[in-house]
Write a protein that holds these residues in place. Structure first.
Motif, short mmCIF file in Angstrom:
data_model
loop_
_atom_site.label_atom_id
_atom_site.label_comp_id
_atom_site.label_asym_id
_atom_site.label_seq_id
_atom_site.Cartn_x
_atom_site.Cartn_y
_atom_site.Cartn_z
N SER A 12 0.85 -1.19 0.00
CA SER A 12 0.00 0.00 0.00
C SER A 12 0.89 1.25 0.00
CB SER A 12 -0.89 0.01 1.25
OG SER A 12 -0.08 0.20 2.41
N ASN A 13 0.29 2.38 -0.34
CA ASN A 13 1.04 3.63 -0.33
C ASN A 13 1.60 3.93 1.06
OD1 ASN A 13 0.67 4.14 -3.03
ND2 ASN A 13 -1.01 5.57 -2.74
N GLY A 14 0.80 3.70 2.09
CA GLY A 14 1.26 3.95 3.46
C GLY A 14 2.45 3.07 3.82
N LYS A 15 2.38 1.82 3.43
CA LYS A 15 3.47 0.88 3.72
C LYS A 15 4.73 1.30 2.97
CE LYS A 15 2.06 -3.34 4.05
NZ LYS A 15 1.68 -4.74 3.81
N LEU A 16 4.58 1.71 1.70
CA LEU A 16 5.73 2.16 0.92
C LEU A 16 6.35 3.42 1.52
CD1 LEU A 16 4.55 1.51 -2.74
CD2 LEU A 16 6.51 0.48 -1.60
N LEU A 17 5.51 4.35 1.94
CA LEU A 17 6.03 5.57 2.55
C LEU A 17 6.78 5.26 3.85
CD1 LEU A 17 3.14 8.10 1.86
CD2 LEU A 17 5.49 8.20 0.99
N ASP A 18 6.26 4.32 4.63
CA ASP A 18 6.97 3.91 5.85
C ASP A 18 8.33 3.29 5.49
OD1 ASP A 18 5.10 4.87 7.62
OD2 ASP A 18 4.16 2.92 7.99
N LEU A 19 8.35 2.44 4.47
CA LEU A 19 9.61 1.82 4.04
C LEU A 19 10.60 2.90 3.59
CD1 LEU A 19 11.36 -0.68 3.36
CD2 LEU A 19 10.31 -0.63 1.09
N ILE A 20 10.13 3.84 2.78
CA ILE A 20 11.00 4.91 2.29
C ILE A 20 11.52 5.74 3.45
CG2 ILE A 20 11.01 7.06 0.95
CD1 ILE A 20 9.04 5.60 -1.01
N THR A 21 10.68 6.01 4.44
CA THR A 21 11.09 6.78 5.61
C THR A 21 12.19 6.06 6.38
OG1 THR A 21 8.91 7.80 5.80
CG2 THR A 21 10.29 7.81 7.77
N VAL A 22 11.99 4.77 6.64
CA VAL A 22 12.99 3.99 7.38
C VAL A 22 14.27 3.87 6.57
CG1 VAL A 22 13.52 1.71 8.33
CG2 VAL A 22 11.25 2.71 8.70
N TRP A 23 14.14 3.54 5.29
CA TRP A 23 15.29 3.37 4.41
C TRP A 23 16.07 4.67 4.27
CZ3 TRP A 23 14.60 3.78 -1.48
CH2 TRP A 23 15.80 3.51 -2.14
N GLY A 24 15.39 5.80 4.30
CA GLY A 24 16.04 7.09 4.12
C GLY A 24 16.73 7.64 5.35
N GLU A 25 16.56 7.01 6.50
CA GLU A 25 17.22 7.49 7.71
C GLU A 25 18.74 7.46 7.51
OE1 GLU A 25 15.76 5.01 10.86
OE2 GLU A 25 13.77 5.93 10.81
N GLU A 26 19.41 8.49 8.00
CA GLU A 26 20.86 8.61 7.79
C GLU A 26 21.62 7.41 8.33
OE1 GLU A 26 24.30 9.47 6.35
OE2 GLU A 26 22.52 10.62 5.81
N ALA A 27 21.22 6.89 9.49
CA ALA A 27 21.92 5.74 10.06
C ALA A 27 21.80 4.52 9.15
CB ALA A 27 21.36 5.42 11.44
N VAL A 28 20.63 4.31 8.58
CA VAL A 28 20.41 3.18 7.67
C VAL A 28 21.21 3.39 6.39
CG1 VAL A 28 18.69 1.97 6.27
CG2 VAL A 28 18.14 2.62 8.62
N GLN A 29 21.17 4.59 5.83
CA GLN A 29 21.93 4.88 4.62
C GLN A 29 23.43 4.69 4.84
OE1 GLN A 29 20.93 5.74 1.33
NE2 GLN A 29 19.15 4.78 2.24
N SER A 30 23.90 5.10 6.00
CA SER A 30 25.32 4.93 6.33
C SER A 30 25.70 3.45 6.37
CB SER A 30 25.61 5.60 7.67
OG SER A 30 26.94 5.41 8.03
N GLN A 31 24.85 2.64 6.99
CA GLN A 31 25.12 1.20 7.05
C GLN A 31 25.11 0.58 5.66
OE1 GLN A 31 22.02 -0.08 9.75
NE2 GLN A 31 23.51 -0.37 11.39
#
Length: 117
Positions: A12-31
């Motif tokens: 769903s759009n909400g689920k995708l937005l949550d995934l994008i939000t988590v994936w976009g976090e600087e700590a996650v991007q750094s890892q």
């Protein structure tokens, strides 16, 4: 008759937005930038998704991130050709915030015109 391949669940759009939000976090991007073997990072993304009320496992998150990255790259590449009609993909603006500075997404060649604004 061979068994039919299972289709991936629709996000769903909400689920995708949550995934994008988590994936976009600087700590996650750094890892993700620091290691090629990043299945553990997708495990963390999956746990963050579970905390947000979704039930995606690490593999599902990894596959969806790859699909989003691919869709963004195709739209971005199409837009880099002058004269072509503008293309977009779902959540382009959000993905551009994450991938816009990614050296694997944007060509790293720059031209110094000598002009300063």
């Amino acid at each position: 008759m061979p068994p039919r391949a299972r289709r991936a669940p629709v996000w769903s759009n909400g689920k995708l937005l949550d995934l994008i939000t988590v994936w976009g976090e600087e700590a996650v991007q750094s890892q993700l930038r620091s290691s090629r073997r990043n299945f553990d990072t997708f495990g963390q993304i999956s746990r963050a998704m579970i905390e947000r009320g979704h039930d995606q496992d690490a593999m599902q998150c990894r596959i969806k991130v790859k699909e989003l990255r691919s869709a963004y790259r195709k739209a971005h590449e199409a837009n880099s050709h002058s004269g072509a009609p503008p293309k977009t993909c779902r959540f382009y603006k959000e993905l551009d915030a994450i991938l816009g500075g990614d050296p694997t997404t944007v060509p790293s060649t720059t031209v110094d015109t000598g002009e300063r604004d």
